[in-house]
Scaffold this motif. Structure first.
Motif, mmCIF file in Angstrom:
data_model
loop_
_atom_site.group_PDB
_atom_site.id
_atom_site.type_symbol
_atom_site.label_atom_id
_atom_site.label_comp_id
_atom_site.label_asym_id
_atom_site.label_seq_id
_atom_site.Cartn_x
_atom_site.Cartn_y
_atom_site.Cartn_z
ATOM 1 N N UNK A 284 0.790 -1.306 -0.024
ATOM 2 C CA UNK A 284 0.039 0.056 0.002
ATOM 3 C C UNK A 284 1.013 1.144 -0.019
ATOM 4 N N UNK A 285 0.805 1.884 -1.013
ATOM 5 C CA UNK A 285 1.606 3.153 -1.193
ATOM 6 C C UNK A 285 1.157 4.394 -0.878
ATOM 7 N N UNK A 286 1.732 5.193 0.082
ATOM 8 C CA UNK A 286 1.251 6.575 0.477
ATOM 9 C C UNK A 286 1.980 7.675 -0.112
ATOM 10 N N UNK A 287 1.185 8.487 -0.181
ATOM 11 C CA UNK A 287 2.231 9.984 -0.510
ATOM 12 C C UNK A 287 1.856 10.978 0.623
ATOM 13 N N UNK A 288 2.809 11.322 1.184
ATOM 14 C CA UNK A 288 2.414 12.286 2.217
ATOM 15 C C UNK A 288 2.901 13.697 2.054
ATOM 16 N N UNK A 289 1.884 14.578 2.090
ATOM 17 C CA UNK A 289 2.384 16.074 1.834
ATOM 18 C C UNK A 289 2.877 16.586 3.113
ATOM 19 N N UNK A 290 3.829 17.394 3.134
ATOM 20 C CA UNK A 290 4.223 18.188 4.347
ATOM 21 C C UNK A 290 3.400 19.493 4.636
ATOM 22 N N UNK A 291 3.072 19.513 5.722
ATOM 23 C CA UNK A 291 1.841 20.134 6.190
ATOM 24 C C UNK A 291 2.578 21.584 6.884
ATOM 25 N N UNK A 292 2.134 22.953 6.054
ATOM 26 C CA UNK A 292 2.507 24.032 6.487
ATOM 27 C C UNK A 292 3.916 24.493 6.108
ATOM 28 N N UNK A 293 4.203 25.831 5.965
ATOM 29 C CA UNK A 293 5.406 26.713 5.433
ATOM 30 C C UNK A 293 6.443 26.026 6.146
ATOM 31 N N UNK A 294 6.492 25.935 7.516
ATOM 32 C CA UNK A 294 7.518 25.630 8.259
ATOM 33 C C UNK A 294 8.135 24.422 7.866
ATOM 34 N N UNK A 295 7.386 23.264 7.667
ATOM 35 C CA UNK A 295 7.551 21.834 7.319
ATOM 36 C C UNK A 295 8.156 21.890 6.077
ATOM 37 N N UNK A 296 7.924 22.779 5.235
ATOM 38 C CA UNK A 296 8.169 22.662 3.560
ATOM 39 C C UNK A 296 9.823 22.996 3.847
ATOM 40 N N UNK A 297 9.961 24.306 4.580
ATOM 41 C CA UNK A 297 11.214 25.001 4.544
ATOM 42 C C UNK A 297 12.148 24.117 5.168
ATOM 43 N N UNK A 298 11.875 23.404 6.216
ATOM 44 C CA UNK A 298 12.620 22.566 6.977
ATOM 45 C C UNK A 298 13.104 21.231 6.067
ATOM 46 N N UNK A 299 12.162 20.925 5.225
ATOM 47 C CA UNK A 299 12.672 19.691 4.140
ATOM 48 C C UNK A 299 13.297 20.024 3.227
ATOM 49 N N UNK A 300 13.241 21.447 2.866
ATOM 50 C CA UNK A 300 14.009 21.919 1.766
ATOM 51 C C UNK A 300 15.743 21.462 1.953
ATOM 52 N N UNK A 301 16.109 21.528 3.231
ATOM 53 C CA UNK A 301 17.457 21.339 3.506
ATOM 54 C C UNK A 301 17.995 20.068 2.952
ATOM 55 N N UNK A 302 17.033 19.059 2.503
ATOM 56 C CA UNK A 302 17.321 17.831 2.178
ATOM 57 C C UNK A 302 17.095 17.653 0.510
ATOM 58 N N UNK A 303 17.716 16.749 -0.235
ATOM 59 C CA UNK A 303 17.557 16.511 -1.674
ATOM 60 C C UNK A 303 16.634 15.328 -1.332
ATOM 61 N N UNK A 304 17.164 14.270 -1.053
ATOM 62 C CA UNK A 304 16.671 12.857 -1.009
ATOM 63 C C UNK A 304 17.162 12.382 0.532
ATOM 64 N N UNK A 305 16.324 11.686 1.284
ATOM 65 C CA UNK A 305 16.603 11.002 2.605
ATOM 66 C C UNK A 305 15.794 10.135 3.139
ATOM 67 N N UNK A 306 15.995 9.324 3.889
ATOM 68 C CA UNK A 306 15.121 8.261 4.661
ATOM 69 C C UNK A 306 14.681 9.123 5.886
ATOM 70 N N UNK A 307 13.393 9.050 5.946
ATOM 71 C CA UNK A 307 12.467 9.576 7.220
ATOM 72 C C UNK A 307 11.955 8.521 7.922
ATOM 73 N N UNK A 308 11.427 9.071 9.148
ATOM 74 C CA UNK A 308 10.204 8.165 9.819
ATOM 75 C C UNK A 308 8.853 8.937 9.827
ATOM 76 N N UNK A 309 7.895 8.108 9.522
ATOM 77 C CA UNK A 309 6.446 8.574 9.634
ATOM 78 C C UNK A 309 5.448 7.946 10.772
#
Length: 377
Positions: A284-309
Motif C-alpha cells: 500500500x503506497x502512500x504519498x504524504x504532503x508536508x503540512x505548513x510552510x515551516x515543514x516545507x522549509x525544513x525539508x528543503x534542506x534535504x534533497x533525498x533522504x530516509x525519514x520516519x513517519x
C-alpha cells in the motif's frame, strides 16, 4: 465480532470459567499473542494444560503476580520508514518522429506553457491536466480533453472562447494565436504530440534520450516528478488501517526534526521479486504532503533522504485498560480477566476495545480503576 475482529460476547456474571483451568502447583503458563491486521487486533490466550473442575468461577490458587486496572488514553500508534523526495515518476514520450533539438537537464523545472523538449526545433509544450493527450484537437471536436486544453489557454492569457467541452472556431483562433507566439504554423489545430499533459509543474527526474538523437512515436524522452517535496511510504497490507486519505501524520526528518504531514494519496502497487524464485509483493503506497510552510522549509534542506513517519490509527481517552497478557479465553467464547481480591480470585467476562502499546481497553461488570487482575509469570 466487534470492529477489532474480536468476539466480545461473554455472558455477564461471575460464574464463567476459562476454557481450561489452571493448576499452578503443576504448571502455569499464560501467553497472549496480539496480531494487528487490517485495522483490527486479534487476541488469543493460550492457557496451560493443567486441569481442574469447574468451581462456580472461583479461580483457586492465586496467580503469581497481579497488575492494576488503570484509566488513561490508548494510542494505536506506529512508526514506518519513508523516503523524502518528489514522489512517483512518470515518463514523457514523443508522439512525433524527428530529431531531438533540445532536452532539459535532470533537476530542471518546467511550468505550464513551457517546452518540455523540442523535436525538429518545434516545442512539445507542457500543459496541466489529468487526461493524457491521445488525439488531434480541432474545430468540431468535443470532450474532456478539449475542456482541459481550453483551461490552459485561458490560464496562459488567450481568450475569445468559452471554457467547455466543445472546440469552436473561437478555440481555433486562440490556438492559432498561441501557435504564432511559439513560432509554429498557425493552423488552429493542436496536432497529437505537440502537448504533454501533467498534473502540474514538473521536475525532470532523468533524461532517456539525448539532444541530437532520433526519436519516434512512443519513445521515452525523459522522466519527471512533481516539484513539491513529499514523503513516500510503502505499507504491508496488514497495516491498511493506517492508510486513510487526509489523515494527519508526523514526519521525522533526517536531522531528527519533527514536522507535520497529511496523507494525500493512497494506492496499491505490486512489487516484483528481485529474483526468479521471489514472489511479487503487494504494498500500500502512500504519498504524504508536508503540512505548513515551516515543514516545507525544513525539508528543503534535504534533497533525498530516509525519514520516519508516525501514524496514529486510533485513540481512546479515559478508558480502563490492563496488560494484554492479563486476558484469558472463556469456555463459552470471548475474554475475561482473573480479578484478585485479597486471598481469593474470580473470573470476570470483559469486552475488549482498542489494543495498543501492550495494553487493551476493557469493560465489564464490576471492572473499575485500581482493581487487581492476575498476570502470568
Amino acid at each position: 465480532m466487534n470492529e477489532r475482529g474480536v468476539d466480545p460476547s461473554a455472558p455477564a456474571g461471575e460464574g464463567t470459567v476459562p476454557r481450561r483451568g489452571r493448576q499452578r502447583r503443576a504448571r502455569h503458563a499464560a501467553v497472549v499473542l496480539v496480531v494487528m491486521a487490517a485495522g483490527s487486533a486479534l487476541a488469543f490466550a493460550l492457557l496451560d494444560s493443567g486441569g481442574r473442575g469447574e468451581d462456580g468461577g472461583q479461580a483457586g490458587e492465586l496467580p503469581p503476580r497481579t497488575a492494576p486496572v488503570t484509566r488513561g488514553t490508548l494510542n494505536d500508534a506506529q512508526r514506518e520508514d519513508g523516503e523524502l523526495g518528489y514522489g512517483s515518476t512518470a515518463g514523457a514520450v514523443s508522439r512525433v518522429a524527428g530529431t531531438l533539438t533540445a532536452v532539459p537537464s535532470a533537476g530542471a523545472e518546467v511550468t505550464r506553457g513551457r517546452a518540455l523538449f523540442t523535436v525538429d526545433d518545434r516545442p512539445v509544450t507542457l500543459m496541466y491536466g489529468s487526461m493524457p493527450a491521445y488525439r488531434a484537437l480541432k474545430a468540431g471536436t468535443e470532450g474532456k480533453d478539449v475542456e482541459q486544453l481550453e483551461k490552459n489557454l485561458d490560464a496562459l492569457g488567450y481568450g475569445g472562447f468559452t471554457v467547455d467541452r466543445e472546440y469552436t472556431t473561437g478555440t481555433a483562433a486562440a490556438v492559432g494565436q498561441w501557435q504564432e507566439d511559439l513560432g509554429l504554423t498557425e493552423t488552429g489545430v493542436v496536432d497529437l504530440g505537440r502537448v504533454v499533459f501533467a498534473d502540474g509543474a514538473v521536475r525532470v527526474d532523468g533524461v532517456s534520450a539525448a539532444k541530437g538523437e532520433q526519436t519516434a512515436p512512443g519513445q521515452e524522452v525523459l522522466t519527471y516528478t512533481g516539484t513539491t517535496k513529499v514523503v513516500s511510504v510503502d505499507l504491508d497490507p496488514g497495516d491498511q488501517r493506517l492508510a486513510e486519505e487526509d489523515a494527519a501524520v508526523g514526519v521525522v526528518l533526517p536531522d531528527g526534526r519533527e514536522v507535520g504531514g497529511v496523507i494525500d494519496k493512497v494506492s496499491t502497487v505490486i512489487e516484483e521479486g528481485d529474483g526468479p524464485d521471489e514472489q511479487a509483493q503487494t504494498k500500500i503506497r502512500l504519498v504524504v504532503k508536508l503540512k505548513g510552510a515551516k515543514a516545507v522549509k525544513a525539508a528543503a534542506a534535504f534533497d533525498l533522504g530516509a525519514v520516519g513517519v508516525d501514524f496514529t490509527a486510533g485513540e481512546r481517552e479515559g478508558v480502563l485498560t490492563v496488560p494484554v497478557a492479563a486476558l484469558l479465553t472463556l469456555a463459552e467464547g470471548g475474554f475475561g480477566v482473573e480479578v484478585v481480591e485479597g486471598s481469593t480470585s474470580r473470573y470476570v467476562p470483559v469486552t475488549t476495545g482498542l489494543f495498543a502499546d501492550g495494553r487493551v481497553e476493557i469493560t465489564g461488570d464490576g471492572i473499575t480503576e485500581g482493581l487487581k487482575v492476575g498476570m502470568p509469570k
